[in-house]
Scaffold this active site. Structure first.
Site, PDB file in Angstrom:
ATOM      1  NE  ARG A  51      33.175  35.040  34.878  1.00  0.00           N
ATOM      2  CZ  ARG A  51      31.997  34.402  35.299  1.00  0.00           C
ATOM      3  NH1 ARG A  51      31.205  33.917  34.441  1.00  0.00           N
ATOM      4  NH2 ARG A  51      31.671  34.632  36.438  1.00  0.00           N
ATOM      5  N   GLY A  52      34.487  31.884  36.827  1.00  0.00           N
ATOM      6  CA  GLY A  52      33.482  31.694  37.977  1.00  0.00           C
ATOM      7  C   GLY A  52      34.289  30.679  38.934  1.00  0.00           C
ATOM      8  NE  ARG A  96      40.859  34.527  36.878  1.00  0.00           N
ATOM      9  CZ  ARG A  96      39.456  34.978  36.776  1.00  0.00           C
ATOM     10  NH1 ARG A  96      38.504  34.307  36.591  1.00  0.00           N
ATOM     11  NH2 ARG A  96      39.596  36.432  37.475  1.00  0.00           N
ATOM     12  CG  ASP A 246      36.310  34.406  42.986  1.00  0.00           C
ATOM     13  OD1 ASP A 246      35.152  34.992  42.666  1.00  0.00           O
ATOM     14  OD2 ASP A 246      36.824  33.796  42.147  1.00  0.00           O
ATOM     15  CE  LYS A 257      35.278  39.567  38.552  1.00  0.00           C
ATOM     16  NZ  LYS A 257      36.511  39.595  38.155  1.00  0.00           N
TER      17      LYS A 257
HETATM   18  O1  MRU Z   1      36.687  37.004  37.372  1.00  0.00           O
HETATM   19  P1  MRU Z   1      35.544  36.053  37.408  1.00  0.00           P
HETATM   20  O2  MRU Z   1      34.358  36.364  36.248  1.00  0.00           O
HETATM   21  O3  MRU Z   1      35.987  34.665  37.380  1.00  0.00           O
HETATM   22  O4  MRU Z   1      34.784  36.427  38.593  1.00  0.00           O
HETATM   23  C1  MRU Z   1      33.649  35.638  39.192  1.00  0.00           C
HETATM   24  C2  MRU Z   1      33.143  36.142  40.724  1.00  0.00           C
HETATM   25  O5  MRU Z   1      33.861  37.123  41.284  1.00  0.00           O
HETATM   26  C3  MRU Z   1      31.862  35.387  40.954  1.00  0.00           C
HETATM   27  O6  MRU Z   1      31.126  36.290  41.801  1.00  0.00           O
HETATM   28  C4  MRU Z   1      32.296  34.084  41.981  1.00  0.00           C
HETATM   29  O7  MRU Z   1      33.461  33.531  41.323  1.00  0.00           O
HETATM   30  C5  MRU Z   1      31.499  33.375  42.078  1.00  0.00           C
HETATM   31  S1  MRU Z   1      30.608  32.452  41.013  1.00  0.00           S
HETATM   32  C6  MRU Z   1      29.265  31.357  41.473  1.00  0.00           C
END
Ligand code: MRU
Length: 363
Positions: A51-52, A96, A246, A257
């Site tokens: 994730r991320g 996603r 994202d 997030k």
């Molecule tokens: O749902 P996730 O855990 O994938 O969300 C991640 C985030 O919102 C991070 O802040 C974003 O992806 C940047 S990660 C460098």
């Protein structure tokens, strides 16, 4: 589990096999899973084992590299090879919807394959080249993170306490991190007093992953629940908020997030700088503004439970948007590998241009 110095790579690829640390099991267990099909990679992205935004882009690129090997062995023509790759791209990019990095990376590989096939390269040779291209995207992200970290640290005053949300570190990227990269560089430069880490409900990426990475680097932090951020800002204990992203729309509106928008409003109220740290692969010039960003809605069970333990009556109605959108006007600056973007963002983002994976690193 408290992290030790020796940990397997969180993303490692050899032709046909992607190994990831299953992030859903952290911090209790460091479990490495091997993924050998694009569908398995898509499932791991959907289930947030990886994730991320940048990390799922890299996983998607490796999924395409894997798909190319299978397609080259099975396809009876170059067109058939490209059709099989397009199917893999569709499965991966829809795993996603919100992170721009995923569809960007998948399409970088698909378009590269199309160009080469149209130029007369054989499917077998293209499949070999895509292994290298996926590795290059991974290396490019690590390099971008270090540049982001250093550029962001330069913005922060000495002795600052940073508040951050979710996990934006090694686990969320190719390595080093975006917002967490800024924190790492600020700590290295002796500027950082400490970090407030939001727990980040419902999936607890802050509590489970950011704390883990900060412990590994011996960076001082205080874990807080999401609802405490305003309290510490009001008491003057937060010097800057640094978060990841994202998807950044052409006008600077930013999806990140869930809970990020609340932090931006609070930071604005308390005149605290609010920085978004993100690589160029997160910027989406084709999305005009935040209202055009697709927000992923996830399983209600994530809200009714915490790590499998029920915390609400089983039939409670639930909303579970995984991201929210922070309007550009609440953002102080974006920190990218190509420099810091100041308002007006529309012009600064347009000047950034489209990222091209074959461009020299950091250009
Ligand atoms: O749902 P996730 O855990 O994938 O969300 C991640 C985030 O919102 C991070 O802040 C974003 O992806 C940047 S990660 C460098």
């Amino acid at each position: 589990m408290t992290p030790t110095g020796t940990q397997p790579a969180h993303i490692a690829y050899e032709p046909g096999v992607l190994r990831i640390i299953d992030q859903t099991k952290l911090p209790d267990t460091v479990d490495v899973v091997s993924l050998t099909t694009p569908d398995a990679v898509a499932e791991a992205i959907r289930e947030m084992r990886v994730r991320g935004a940048p990390a799922i882009g890299i996983a998607g690129a490796y999924g395409m590299a894997m798909a190319a090997l299978t397609a080259a062995a099975k396809a009876d023509s170059p067109d058939h090879f490209l059709a099989m790759l397009s199917d893999a791209a569709q499965s991966l990019e829809t795993a996603r919807p919100t992170a721009a990095n995923l569809s960007w990376a998948v399409h970088e590989l698909l378009n590269d394959a199309k160009r080469r096939i149209n130029g007369g390269t054989s499917p077998e040779a293209v499949a070999v080249l895509l292994q290298d291209e996926a590795r290059r995207l991974h290396a490019q992200d690590v390099d971008a993170c270090h540049r982001i970290g250093d550029a962001g640290a330069a913005l922060l005053p000495d002795g600052v306490t940073v508040l951050t949300h979710c996990n934006t570190g090694d686990f969320a990227t190719g390595g080093y991190g975006t917002a967490l990269g800024v924190i790492r560089s600020a700590w290295r430069d002796g500027k950082l007093r400490g970090v407030f880490v939001d727990e980040t409900r419902p999936q607890l990426q802050g509590a489970r992953l950011t704390t883990y990475e900060l412990l590994q680097d011996a960076i001082p932090f205080t874990l807080i629940v999401d609802g405490m951020a305003g309290h510490f800002m009001q008491r003057g204990e937060v010097g800057a908020v640094v978060v990841g992203a994202d998807r950044v729309a052409a006008n600077g509106d930013t999806a990140n997030k869930i809970g990020t928008f609340t932090l931006a409003v609070l930071a604005h109220e308390h005149r605290i700088p609010f920085y978004v740290a993100a690589p160029r692969s997160t910027f989406d010039p084709d999305t005009p503004s935040g209202k055009d960003i697709v927000i992923e809605e996830r399983d209600p069970a994530e809200v009714r439970t915490v790590r499998g333990q029920p915390i609400a009556p089983a039939d409670s109605p639930v909303a579970n948007p995984a991201f929210d959108v922070t309007p550009a006007r609440l953002i102080t600056a974006f920190v990218t590998e190509s420099g810091v973007l100041q308002p007006p963002f529309e012009a600064a983002i347009a000047a950034l241009g489209r990222i091209n994976s074959t461009a020299p690193l950091g250009s």
